[in-house]
Design an enzyme around this catalytic site. Sequence first.
Site, mmCIF file in Angstrom:
data_model
loop_
_atom_site.group_PDB
_atom_site.id
_atom_site.type_symbol
_atom_site.label_atom_id
_atom_site.label_comp_id
_atom_site.label_asym_id
_atom_site.label_seq_id
_atom_site.Cartn_x
_atom_site.Cartn_y
_atom_site.Cartn_z
ATOM 1 N N HIS A 168 9.314 4.520 5.608
ATOM 2 C CA HIS A 168 9.941 3.277 6.063
ATOM 3 C C HIS A 168 11.162 3.038 5.164
ATOM 4 O O HIS A 168 11.011 2.680 3.997
ATOM 5 C CB HIS A 168 8.941 2.123 5.964
ATOM 6 C CG HIS A 168 7.756 2.311 6.855
ATOM 7 N ND1 HIS A 168 6.484 1.898 6.532
ATOM 8 C CD2 HIS A 168 7.672 2.882 8.086
ATOM 9 C CE1 HIS A 168 5.662 2.211 7.529
ATOM 10 N NE2 HIS A 168 6.360 2.805 8.473
ATOM 11 N N GLU A 171 11.983 0.230 2.562
ATOM 12 C CA GLU A 171 11.096 0.055 1.410
ATOM 13 C C GLU A 171 11.673 0.841 0.223
ATOM 14 O O GLU A 171 11.119 1.848 -0.237
ATOM 15 C CB GLU A 171 9.682 0.475 1.787
ATOM 16 C CG GLU A 171 9.132 -0.452 2.879
ATOM 17 C CD GLU A 171 7.917 0.088 3.632
ATOM 18 O OE1 GLU A 171 7.531 -0.544 4.634
ATOM 19 O OE2 GLU A 171 7.368 1.124 3.236
ATOM 20 N N HIS A 261 4.975 3.086 -0.423
ATOM 21 C CA HIS A 261 5.525 2.075 0.502
ATOM 22 C C HIS A 261 5.792 0.748 -0.207
ATOM 23 O O HIS A 261 5.413 0.540 -1.358
ATOM 24 C CB HIS A 261 4.523 1.796 1.632
ATOM 25 C CG HIS A 261 4.427 2.890 2.634
ATOM 26 N ND1 HIS A 261 4.976 2.797 3.891
ATOM 27 C CD2 HIS A 261 3.839 4.108 2.569
ATOM 28 C CE1 HIS A 261 4.731 3.915 4.559
ATOM 29 N NE2 HIS A 261 4.037 4.730 3.784
ATOM 30 N N GLU A 337 1.202 0.663 -2.148
ATOM 31 C CA GLU A 337 2.093 -0.415 -1.699
ATOM 32 C C GLU A 337 2.570 -1.246 -2.881
ATOM 33 O O GLU A 337 1.786 -1.619 -3.749
ATOM 34 C CB GLU A 337 1.343 -1.353 -0.729
ATOM 35 C CG GLU A 337 0.820 -0.680 0.534
ATOM 36 C CD GLU A 337 1.862 -0.575 1.638
ATOM 37 O OE1 GLU A 337 2.984 -1.103 1.465
ATOM 38 O OE2 GLU A 337 1.537 0.056 2.671
HETATM 39 ZN ZN ZN Z 1 5.790 1.064 4.763
#
Ligand code: ZN
Length: 376
Positions: A168, A171, A261, A337
């Site tokens: 992504h 990010e 992420h 994350e």
């Molecule tokens: Zn992500």
Amino acid sequence: MPLSISSSFDAGAIEVVSLARADDIQLAIRADSHADFRQWFHFRLQGARGVPCRLRFVNAAACTYVDGWERYDIAASYDREHWFRVPASFDGREMTALCTPSYDSIHFAYFEPYSWERHLALIGRAQLSSRARITRLGASIEGRDIDLVSIGSESEDRAPVWIIARQHPGETMAEWFMEGLIDRLLDASDALAMAALERTVFHLVPNMNPDGSVHGNLRTNAAGANLNREWLSPSFDRSPEVAVVREAMLRTGVRLFLDVHGDEGLPYVFVDGCEMLPSYTPAHAARERAFTTALRAANPDFQTERGYSRDKDTKVNLSLASKWVGDRFGCLSLTLEMPFKDNANLPHPGTGWNGIRSRRLGADVLQAILAGLSVA
Ligand code: ZN
């Protein structure tokens, strides 16, 4: 000088609705280049030195992660090196920020950017080390290189560790994290790095989605694909970035995998595992526990109390990178994350979560990787 806003640069993204008055600058957050996700912005405001400005993001409620605006402050910088936060508020419809710039030119972004130029510099710097090799795995939809940094020597007795970041593209903290890890692994005076390379080889993809990064996308590539939904059957038309990385993994095997992420909503650093896979055993759980315990000790920004609910994905979704890898290789496979906001447990309101903290976490993850690998 009249007010002006520009975004024609790497990762630039914003739509100007009205610039008629400094105390009522109206902006709209742009959609990804080829898909309808919207959250990322990055633009430059000029002509507002000493002028009280009110920035209104008029479509904040129509963005992909509306809860991302709660307790969120905007990243800003004058010199594009040092980023600070400008307090913002969200009333359920619009996000508003008040700011009186101290200089003629100020950049605003959803999070501290990590440019493609910086990526190329990271790759260039890494290859100067005798420990590292750079491989071009293939190309993105628009022809940008998918770079693999391999650190350590490949041999039967060295466990292959794979870490990927920025599926992504918005990010950006994920690539700051990779920079921290790469610099540590290449540091000739770091004993832990030396010890790690005696029994592991690292395969690192610092940027899985260069097209989306340059376009200023939040979640998708130049074909509109969310790469973290492409792992079960990637195609060269839609997701070549995943196809080439997956092929390389099948060649080397994988003993431990991290997919790095950022999470828009949750103000914490956490991991998400593979406990929903039928192949997940008590041994997998023990490896995961060793990893999380070591990471908590190495860097208290990481925690295990908050994260996705354990039954969020009770259905096995093998189109996600960490699930596909966990299933295919039967190894410890985690999504890591970091927040876009601040870490609510250890807040630093002036900067929020930022590049430096992400880089530090990336360096500290080495200890957790070794702990995870040490459990048979
Ligand atoms: Zn992500």
